[in-house]
Design a protein around this motif. Sequence first.
Motif, PDB file in Angstrom:
ATOM      1  N   ALA A   9      -8.375   0.833  -5.711  1.00  0.00           N
ATOM      2  CA  ALA A   9      -8.303   2.192  -5.696  1.00  0.00           C
ATOM      3  C   ALA A   9      -9.658   2.609  -6.007  1.00  0.00           C
ATOM      4  N   GLU A  21      -8.274   3.508   1.064  1.00  0.00           N
ATOM      5  CA  GLU A  21      -8.316   3.294  -0.488  1.00  0.00           C
ATOM      6  C   GLU A  21      -9.678   4.225  -0.686  1.00  0.00           C
ATOM      7  N   ALA A  41       0.720  -1.032  -0.052  1.00  0.00           N
ATOM      8  CA  ALA A  41       0.153   0.180  -0.006  1.00  0.00           C
ATOM      9  C   ALA A  41       0.943   1.174   0.014  1.00  0.00           C
ATOM     10  N   ILE A  47      -3.366   3.658  -2.365  1.00  0.00           N
ATOM     11  CA  ILE A  47      -3.801   2.833  -3.040  1.00  0.00           C
ATOM     12  C   ILE A  47      -3.171   1.642  -2.576  1.00  0.00           C
ATOM     13  N   SER A  48      -3.789   0.319  -2.638  1.00  0.00           N
ATOM     14  CA  SER A  48      -3.163  -0.831  -2.095  1.00  0.00           C
ATOM     15  C   SER A  48      -3.201  -1.849  -3.555  1.00  0.00           C
TER      16      SER A  48
END
Length: 391
Positions: A330, A370, A239, A376-377
């Motif tokens: 995302a 997210e 992440a 974002i992961s």
Amino acid sequence: MEKNQIWAIIVAAGRGVRFGKPYNKVFHPLDGESILTRCLSALTKANAYDGIVLVISQQDEEAYRELTSREGPYPLVRKIVFGGDTRQESVMNGLAALPGETKLVAIHDAARPFVSTALIRTLNEAAAREGAAIPATPMTDTVKVMHSEGYAVQTPDRSTLCAVQTPQVFDLEKLMYAHRRAAEDHFPATDDASIYERYIGRVKVVMTPDCQENIKVTVQKDIRSAAFVMPRIGQGYDAHRLVEERDLILCGVKIPYEKGLLGHSDADVALHALMDALLGAAALGDIGRHFPDTDPQYKGISSLKLLEHVVKLLSSRGLAAVSVDVTIIAQRPKLKNYMDEMKQNVCTALSLPEDRVNIKATTTEGMGFEGEGLGISSQAVALLMPVDTEA
Ligand code: MG
């Protein structure tokens, strides 16, 4: 039996031309360890021999030394001798190096690394009783006798045939006699049992289920069909925080967005998760270990470059990805239009066709970091298999 009574000779002096590598195939990595090391381990594990004489080609002396420093030591290998022009001569050189008190000798091809302890012991017992014993499998194909012009002219009764393997175990005195006679007669033989049959007599054939696993690695595809060669699976997660004045890079594609991911490298969260999955499958730790974020050489580096390095690392262990799946989590931006390019980058980096690579994206419906657009992961899984690689 008393000490120094049962020895093994491992014949590794061939070139393995059919294997298609410029070096001796027994040095080829098989799921992380060379064929020769696996063979020596199998014989050592059996705890059935007082020592091993290893027959190698003189031109492999340096390669053997390197292998020993990398994968050795091999304490049961008590003597190393050089091979001759033919397998027969190589075996004779090995026989000449055995200690005088040896009663039984097992002659084994280094290219059969899957021989089991049970099979080794069964053969030793049979040879002690009968003078000679060899492992074999029944013929499953119908066998034809062929004319040199390529026509089948005869079909022997399949039930009288078998395909023989090694280790072939013999009473040493009798085998020495047979070998000397064969050398005098210039009798060419592809195995030791045929020499024994000709000059001494019958050889006990041992057919146990373990013989099915005791395959000879002759061509590269044999590696894949080897019973113990298992796929390896790995999982990765990463992440990164979304911040202003950074590019957003996902799977090597620059995606237009008001923010980008923060990190020491290009912060390509998708490739980071993928690399961790690949390294995980190979039991090689994680990217933090291989590319520490304290190292200035990785500052701003494209993660595609790091991925290239990971692929090389796997390859040096005889491994490669056969299938990967990456999920990017995302809320924004929409990634749909960039998916093809992302996938292409991964296919290229891993040398995989399109049907072995999947890249997908999901939102979290506004939930979590997210969903709130803070970061974002990404998650990934990778399946690795042993492959043909340069050692
Ligand atoms: Mg990362």
